[in-house]
Scaffold this motif. Structure first.
Motif, PDB file in Angstrom:
ATOM      1  N   MET A  93       5.436   3.813 -11.348  1.00 50.72           N
ATOM      2  CA  MET A  93       4.232   3.731 -10.513  1.00 50.72           C
ATOM      3  C   MET A  93       3.594   5.105 -10.395  1.00 50.72           C
ATOM      4  O   MET A  93       4.240   6.132 -10.618  1.00 50.72           O
ATOM      5  N   ASP A 100       0.970   8.402  -5.870  1.00 45.18           N
ATOM      6  CA  ASP A 100       0.507   8.042  -4.528  1.00 45.18           C
ATOM      7  C   ASP A 100       1.209   6.790  -4.002  1.00 45.18           C
ATOM      8  O   ASP A 100       1.487   6.683  -2.799  1.00 45.18           O
ATOM      9  N   GLU A 101       1.530   5.854  -4.906  1.00 39.29           N
ATOM     10  CA  GLU A 101       2.268   4.657  -4.497  1.00 39.29           C
ATOM     11  C   GLU A 101       3.713   5.004  -4.149  1.00 39.29           C
ATOM     12  O   GLU A 101       4.262   4.492  -3.169  1.00 39.29           O
ATOM     13  N   TYR A 136      12.222  -0.632  -8.065  1.00 40.07           N
ATOM     14  CA  TYR A 136      10.791  -0.541  -8.300  1.00 40.07           C
ATOM     15  C   TYR A 136      10.539  -0.168  -9.761  1.00 40.07           C
ATOM     16  O   TYR A 136      11.323   0.562 -10.369  1.00 40.07           O
ATOM     17  N   ALA A 153       3.814   6.688  -0.775  1.00 36.12           N
ATOM     18  CA  ALA A 153       3.623   5.754   0.338  1.00 36.12           C
ATOM     19  C   ALA A 153       4.935   5.020   0.661  1.00 36.12           C
ATOM     20  O   ALA A 153       5.276   4.815   1.833  1.00 36.12           O
TER      21      ALA A 153
END
Length: 205
Positions: A189, A192-193, A186, A196
């Motif tokens: 970010m 909150d992302e 990834y 999740a």
């Protein structure tokens, strides 16, 4: 977001310690590189971060999302966090060598200081930056002669660069910070992302 140089650009001649070694390395085996990690080895989710101590985006991650990640998931035993060095320049390498100088017990504390004070210690010519890193090591409780030995360990510098290149190639890392969460890559970010994604993986596990 900083992007990685090609491996060839990271010439060891420009990366080795501030006080250049007077003789060529005589070591027959490469020094062992310790994986720096927090959280239980058997945690349900593993988050690996590829980062550079000279990367501003990495500093922002460590001053924000990482602190939340640590409080919510690492300190509670839900996540194993692994930090992997990336070297854009010799200063990032020197910083890593100082951070690693105190072993695993001091690494993340020194890393916090390096990121919190990134704008300060990265200023000036190479000699000034080296002195700034010596000061950070001393404040962290590492004896000055030990810091000097760490900064001038040519074999360790070469081993760290080789280790970084091997890891970055294996995970196809081309920018920092890059996160590998349970083997999946990834980009940087907001928290909150990230939360999740981790919650989803915890629920699935």
């Amino acid at each position: 977001m900083k992007h990685l140089f090609a491996a060839g650009v990271l010439a060891l001649a420009t990366l080795i310690s501030p006080a250049q070694a007077q003789e060529e390395s005589t070591a027959t085996t490469a020094p062992e590189i310790t994986e720096m990690a927090l959280g239980p080895e058997d945690a349900s989710v593993t988050v690996m971060e590829y980062a550079s101590f000279t990367c501003p985006h990495c500093a922002n991650f460590h001053k924000g999302p990482f602190k939340q990640l640590k409080a919510d998931y690492i300190d509670t035993g839900k996540v194993r966090f692994v930090y992997r060095d990336v070297y854009f320049d010799r200063f990032g390498l020197w910083a890593s060598m100082v951070a690693r100088c105190g072993g695993g017990e001091k690494f993340f504390g020194i890393a916090d200081v390096l990121y919190e004070q990134q704008r300060e210690w990265t200023q000036g010519d190479p000699a000034t930056i080296a002195d700034n890193l010596r000061r950070i090591g001393k404040v962290a409780g590492i004896a000055p002669d030990a810091v000097e030995a760490c900064l001038n360990d040519r074999d360790k510098a070469q081993a760290l660069v080789g280790w970084y290149q091997e890891n970055a190639q294996a995970h196809e890392v081309n920018s920092t910070p890059t996160l590998i969460i349970d083997g999946q890559k990834y980009s940087n970010m907001p928290y909150d992302e990230l939360k999740a994604i981790i919650d989803e993986k915890l629920a699935a596990g």
